[in-house]
Scaffold this motif. Structure first.
Motif, PDB file in Angstrom:
ATOM      1  N   ALA A 149      34.931  46.198  71.470  1.00 44.92           N
ATOM      2  CA  ALA A 149      34.780  45.454  72.729  1.00 44.92           C
ATOM      3  C   ALA A 149      33.591  44.502  72.653  1.00 44.92           C
ATOM      4  N   VAL A 150      32.500  44.943  72.041  1.00 50.13           N
ATOM      5  CA  VAL A 150      31.326  44.081  71.877  1.00 50.13           C
ATOM      6  C   VAL A 150      31.659  42.894  70.962  1.00 50.13           C
ATOM      7  N   ALA A 151      32.409  43.168  69.892  1.00 46.53           N
ATOM      8  CA  ALA A 151      32.820  42.095  68.978  1.00 46.53           C
ATOM      9  C   ALA A 151      33.665  41.058  69.706  1.00 46.53           C
ATOM     10  N   GLU A 152      34.511  41.531  70.623  1.00 47.37           N
ATOM     11  CA  GLU A 152      35.337  40.612  71.419  1.00 47.37           C
ATOM     12  C   GLU A 152      34.460  39.732  72.306  1.00 47.37           C
ATOM     13  N   GLN A 153      33.406  40.319  72.889  1.00 44.61           N
ATOM     14  CA  GLN A 153      32.478  39.539  73.702  1.00 44.61           C
ATOM     15  C   GLN A 153      31.744  38.507  72.839  1.00 44.61           C
ATOM     16  N   GLY A 154      31.406  38.905  71.616  1.00 42.41           N
ATOM     17  CA  GLY A 154      30.768  37.970  70.688  1.00 42.41           C
ATOM     18  C   GLY A 154      31.679  36.802  70.370  1.00 42.41           C
ATOM     19  N   GLY A 155      32.971  37.092  70.193  1.00 45.82           N
ATOM     20  CA  GLY A 155      33.946  36.034  69.949  1.00 45.82           C
ATOM     21  C   GLY A 155      34.045  35.075  71.114  1.00 45.82           C
ATOM     22  N   MET A 156      34.013  35.624  72.335  1.00 46.22           N
ATOM     23  CA  MET A 156      34.063  34.781  73.533  1.00 46.22           C
ATOM     24  C   MET A 156      32.837  33.882  73.623  1.00 46.22           C
ATOM     25  N   ALA A 157      31.659  34.448  73.300  1.00 47.59           N
ATOM     26  CA  ALA A 157      30.421  33.662  73.344  1.00 47.59           C
ATOM     27  C   ALA A 157      30.460  32.534  72.317  1.00 47.59           C
ATOM     28  N   LEU A 158      30.942  32.841  71.115  1.00 49.05           N
ATOM     29  CA  LEU A 158      31.022  31.832  70.062  1.00 49.05           C
ATOM     30  C   LEU A 158      32.024  30.738  70.423  1.00 49.05           C
TER      31      LEU A 158
END
Length: 348
Positions: A149-158
């Protein structure tokens, strides 16, 4: 229950920062730190895939020494595919498992176990998030789910940062082209500027602009950038199905120019090191007056955003051609008017 509450609180903190900060570095640093704190890790790192070189490049990391060298495995696509199959990769003993790569370096750094999940953007894996521990351990399903889930948030930020940067760069390009177009009504000069600006912006090998002949039975080259004289002299462009579709207003995206059955002159393209192509119609008002062709030296599938941008630029090119043509027509009319007035003066 306490562990799940910790995950929830950490995730809420991440979401708050995502909603208040546009600084991607600040967001990624927070993501990394929260992962380490919440999962009792030694270190964490977000890697992004360099598709052209097929390697991973660190985008944000914490907890690793300056002496630690990240192995940059080739075949990043293969690794991402393997992660996607199972949702994650888990290495219990990074000091001995060949999958970890450079085990001695990990042993010297004090890395024991590694958990890796994909960083996703629009159903596409653009990188990975790795968590490192100092003692060997297994991970629970809750921990794996939290890291994903954190990785998904990182993808959204990028992706958000990429879109903002893309908007800025698009605006710069339009401003640059518009100002240069407005500085001259010499259509050849305008199109030369147009071609080179677009080629640099999209990191292309080359670009051509061809306009319909007066009888509308052929295309005439009016400007090119990046192609050799030999290639340009290879022969006439056939008005086949491919070109006719563009002249009907369609974009043609050719991922592999050397195998696509629609493409002419494959041998010449191979010699010219042309890998992918994009055809776009050039419009002037309601009419399509020509074709702009983008050439890539590497296999490339142009994205929807890029295609939208190319369409807009082709329209701007059409307007520039139209303006220059109107200027030339006006000059001819003015000359005719002056001649006519002079002939009337002869009567006095």
């Amino acid at each position: 229950m306490i562990r799940k509450q910790s995950f929830f609180q950490s995730f809420c903190k991440i979401c708050r920062v995502l909603g208040t900060s546009a600084d991607v570095n600040e967001i990624l640093d927070l993501l990394i730190q929260n992962v380490i704190d919440t999962m009792d890790g030694k270190a964490a790192c977000i890697f992004l895939a360099d598709e052209e070189k097929d390697i991973f490049v660190p985008a944000a990391e914490k907890g690793l020494s300056k002496n630690y060298y990240h192995t940059r495995p080739k075949h990043a696509r293969k690794m991402v595919e393997d992660i996607l199959k199972g949702g994650h990769i888990f290495i219990y003993d990074a000091t001995s498992d060949p999958l970890a790569g450079d085990c001695e370096s990990k042993k010297a750094e004090g890395i024991a176990s590694i958990l890796v999940v994909p960083v996703m953007v629009k159903d596409k894996a653009i990188g990975i998030l790795s968590l490192y521990t100092s003692t060997p351990r297994n991970f629970t399903s809750d921990e794996i789910e939290f890291l994903s889930a954190v990785a998904e948030q990182g993808g959204m930020a990028l992706e958000h940062a990429r879109l903002l940067e893309q908007i800025r760069e698009n605006n710069k390009l339009f401003f640059s082209i518009s100002s240069k177009i407005n500085s001259s009504l010499d259509v050849k000069k305008v199109l030369n500027i147009f071609a080179s600006e677009i080629a640099h912006f999209f990191d292309l090998k080359a670009l051509t602009i061809r306009l319909l002949s007066e009888d509308k039975k052929g295309l005439q080259l009016v400007t090119s950038y990046g192609l050799s004289t030999k290639y340009l002299n290879k022969g006439a462009i056939s008005m086949g199905r491919n070109i006719n579709k563009v002249l009907d207003g369609n974009i043609i995206n050719v991922k592999d120019a050397l195998s696509d059955q629609r493409i002419q002159y494959k041998k010449e393209k191979q010699e010219e090191e042309i890998a992918s192509m994009l055809y776009a119609p050039i419009r002037a008002g309601e009419k399509i007056i020509g074709v702009m062709t983008l050439y890539s030296g590497t296999i490339r599938e142009f994205t929807e955003d890029e295609i939208t941008m190319v369409n807009a630029l082709a329209l701007q090119g059409g307007l520039a051609i139209q303006n220059a043509s109107l200027h030339l027509a006006l000059k001819d009319e003015m000359k005719g008017l002056k001649d006519d007035i002079w002939s009337h003066r002869m009567w006095f």
